[in-house]
Write an enzyme that holds these catalytic residues in place. Structure first.
Site, PDB file in Angstrom:
ATOM      1  N   GLN A 168      -4.640  -1.857   9.682  1.00 14.65           N
ATOM      2  CA  GLN A 168      -4.593  -3.143   8.996  1.00 14.65           C
ATOM      3  C   GLN A 168      -5.202  -4.235   9.879  1.00 14.65           C
ATOM      4  OE1 GLN A 168      -3.431  -3.558   5.774  1.00 14.65           O
ATOM      5  NE2 GLN A 168      -4.190  -5.645   5.938  1.00 14.65           N
TER       6      GLN A 168
ATOM      7  N   ASP B 195     -10.563   2.734   4.003  1.00 19.12           N
ATOM      8  CA  ASP B 195     -11.056   1.365   3.824  1.00 19.12           C
ATOM      9  C   ASP B 195     -12.579   1.325   3.650  1.00 19.12           C
ATOM     10  OD1 ASP B 195      -9.041  -0.499   3.641  1.00 19.12           O
ATOM     11  OD2 ASP B 195      -8.810  -0.746   5.809  1.00 19.12           O
TER      12      ASP B 195
ATOM     13  N   LYS C 197       0.842  -1.203   0.000  1.00 18.12           N
ATOM     14  CA  LYS C 197       0.000   0.000   0.000  1.00 18.12           C
ATOM     15  C   LYS C 197       0.874   1.249   0.000  1.00 18.12           C
ATOM     16  CE  LYS C 197      -3.798  -2.431   2.181  1.00 18.12           C
ATOM     17  NZ  LYS C 197      -4.515  -2.824   3.391  1.00 18.12           N
TER      18      LYS C 197
END
Ligand code: NAD
Length: 284
Positions: free
Chosen positions: A97, A120, A53
């Protein structure tokens, strides 16, 4: 013979667009979007995801920071960190995460992330926005799936769409987005009695179950559009939930695995980071 939806190429095109926009932003604002990723613990898969990422953000000209915390961080300490980053004007996108260690409640942490930094799209208000058809941050994998369908020029209106899997990050939001596009949506899960019966009626199948080769040619009708979200490691190889070799002669559109939804997920995350920047800067 199916047309292969090339997720890798499509993702490359999206990344190029994001890169151009970031260059414009840099000129306009004198700064670039900044994604902060919080990683807790030493899960090797999580470590490689966050590195990827960061790398992809930087390649698009954005700033990215990984904050790595030990597994023994307390829930309170993690929440305090999220709150500090929520208030930091130099941070535009923020993600934690997953999975987190067992002693930390993931929902509480995710719910703490400011809605307009939630790249997200997992915050309940962003999930709610999908259900009400409002504009929110759409989770990256579902967003990538929808981009693939649109780029292939597939008209979803009135189509029978069958989504296999109903997790919060994949199946459920994908189903809601298809519904929003006026498809008639059926959702299956591990307790669904007759997968084949529903699959046979479908014009579009999105497989997101995490079961290798779950969808086989005998289950589908000629010309079906198939999107394979699944990523399964079998004997050292990555394969999807769909029998690609068996279906590529029967489907009208199908992406490969790897090289399908995977790269689209990362590209969509970059789009979301850009979107968060634009929302935040528009507000300030
Ligand atoms: P999950 O385990 O949270 O959910 C799986 C869902 O599939 C559940 O709703 C379960 O009930 C259903 N299911 C399981 N077995 C089934 C069966 N035999 N028939 C019908 N339904 C069944 O998984 P997830 O996080 O939603 O991920 C699903 C798959 O997608 C995994 O392979 C994952 O690696 C992959 N994934 C890929 C990306 C990507 O970027 N390509 C992103 C997220 C997830």
């Amino acid at each position: 013979m199916a047309e292969i939806i090339d997720g890798k190429q499509l993702a490359k095109d999206i990344r190029a667009k994001v890169t151009d926009r970031v260059a414009d932003i840099k000129e306009q604002y004198g700064k670039v979007p900044h994604l902060v990723v919080i990683l807790v613990g030493d899960n090797p898969a999580s470590q490689s995801y966050v590195k990827r990422k960061k790398r992809d953000c930087e390649r698009a000209g954005m700033k990215s920071t990984i904050i790595h915390k030990d597994t023994d961080i307390t829930e309170k300490e993690l929440i305090d960190l999220v709150q500090r980053l929520n208030d930091d004007n130099d941070v535009h996108g923020l993600l934690v995460q997953l999975p987190l260690p067992d002693h930390i409640n993931e929902n509480i942490v995710i719910n703490t992330i400011r809605k307009d930094k939630d790249v997200d799209g997992f915050h309940p208000l962003n999930i709610a926005a999908i259900h009400t058809g409002e504009h929110g941050i759409v989770p990256a994998t579902p967003k990538g799936v929808m981009t693939m369908l649109k780029s292939a020029g597939i008209d979803l209106v009135g189509q029978e769409a069958f989504v296999i899997g109903c997790s919060n990050i994949a199946g459920k939001p994908i189903a809601m987005l298809l519904l929003e596009e006026k498809a008639t949506v059926t959702i299956a899960h591990s307790k669904t009695r007759d997968l084949k019966k529903h699959a046979k009626e479908a014009d579009i199948i999105v497989a997101a179950a995490g079961v290798p080769n779950l969808v086989t040619p005998d289950m589908v009708k000629e010309g079906v559009v198939v999107i394979d979200v699944g990523i399964n490691r079998v004997e050292g190889k990555l394969i999807g939930d769909v029998d690609f070799e068996g279906l590529k002669d029967k489907a009208s559109y199908i992406p490969p695995v790897p090289g399908g939804v995977g790269p689209m997920t990362i590209a969509s995350l970059l789009e979301n980071t850009l979107e968060c920047f634009e929302i935040l800067e528009g507000k300030r």
